[in-house]
Design a protein around this motif. Structure first.
Motif, mmCIF file in Angstrom:
data_model
loop_
_atom_site.group_PDB
_atom_site.id
_atom_site.type_symbol
_atom_site.label_atom_id
_atom_site.label_comp_id
_atom_site.label_asym_id
_atom_site.label_seq_id
_atom_site.Cartn_x
_atom_site.Cartn_y
_atom_site.Cartn_z
ATOM 1 N N LEU A 206 0.840 -1.196 0.000
ATOM 2 C CA LEU A 206 0.000 0.000 0.000
ATOM 3 C C LEU A 206 0.878 1.249 0.000
ATOM 4 O O LEU A 206 1.776 1.383 0.840
ATOM 5 N N PRO A 207 0.645 2.177 -0.931
ATOM 6 C CA PRO A 207 1.508 3.362 -1.045
ATOM 7 C C PRO A 207 1.555 4.219 0.223
ATOM 8 O O PRO A 207 2.603 4.738 0.567
ATOM 9 N N VAL A 208 0.427 4.338 0.905
ATOM 10 C CA VAL A 208 0.401 5.177 2.115
ATOM 11 C C VAL A 208 1.302 4.581 3.187
ATOM 12 O O VAL A 208 2.099 5.299 3.811
ATOM 13 N N LEU A 209 1.194 3.281 3.407
ATOM 14 C CA LEU A 209 2.027 2.643 4.419
ATOM 15 C C LEU A 209 3.493 2.653 4.014
ATOM 16 O O LEU A 209 4.375 2.830 4.864
ATOM 17 N N SER A 210 3.768 2.484 2.738
ATOM 18 C CA SER A 210 5.139 2.542 2.252
ATOM 19 C C SER A 210 5.747 3.927 2.477
ATOM 20 O O SER A 210 6.896 4.055 2.905
ATOM 21 N N ALA A 211 4.973 4.959 2.185
ATOM 22 C CA ALA A 211 5.457 6.333 2.394
ATOM 23 C C ALA A 211 5.695 6.603 3.877
ATOM 24 O O ALA A 211 6.690 7.235 4.243
#
Length: 134
Positions: free
Chosen positions: A6-11
């Motif tokens: 998930l991009p949000v968690l990765s960021a």
């Protein structure tokens, strides 16, 4: 799709790693405050694209390049930045560390890390609730 994709968690993970590394750099600045000719260092904050992925980096953090003679990884920019204010309060021994400024940066970094950690934790809890495990 894995929860790690998930991009949000990765960021958020990238931001937490950056804050951890920045705290290490700031503590080195403080510990070398009496070292002759020492210049304080600072990390360049990671940039994110619209999807939340780190822009312009290969992994979570770009490789540090502190000298032009160091190898770079496919054109990655340096993640270290010499303090632009180094020399403003340079002591006769050549040391340019301002302890008050470094301690303020460290306190701000700690608060930002706590905020990102809280966001990460709440995002995970929200996802668990959404799939019925929370």
């Amino acid at each position: 799709m894995s929860i790690n994709d998930l991009p949000v968690l990765s960021a958020l993970r990238t931001k937490m790693q950056w804050h951890q590394e920045r705290q290490r750099v700031l503590s080195e600045n403080v510990s070398n405050s009496d070292t002759p000719n020492f210049r304080p260092r600072e990390l360049v904050e990671p940039k994110f694209d619209k999807t939340g992925a780190p822009a312009g980096s290969i992994g979570p953090l770009a490789m540090a390049v502190t000298s032009a003679s160091h190898m770079t990884s496919s054109g990655a920019a340096s993640s270290f930045d010499q303090n632009k204010n180094a020399g403003f309060e340079t002591r006769p021994a050549g040391n340019a560390v301002n302890l008050e400024e470094e301690m303020m940066k460290s306190a701000n970094n700690q608060m930002d890390y706590a905020a990102v950690t809280s966001l990460y934790s709440k995002s995970l809890h929200l996802l668990k609730t959404a799939i019925g495990k929370g």
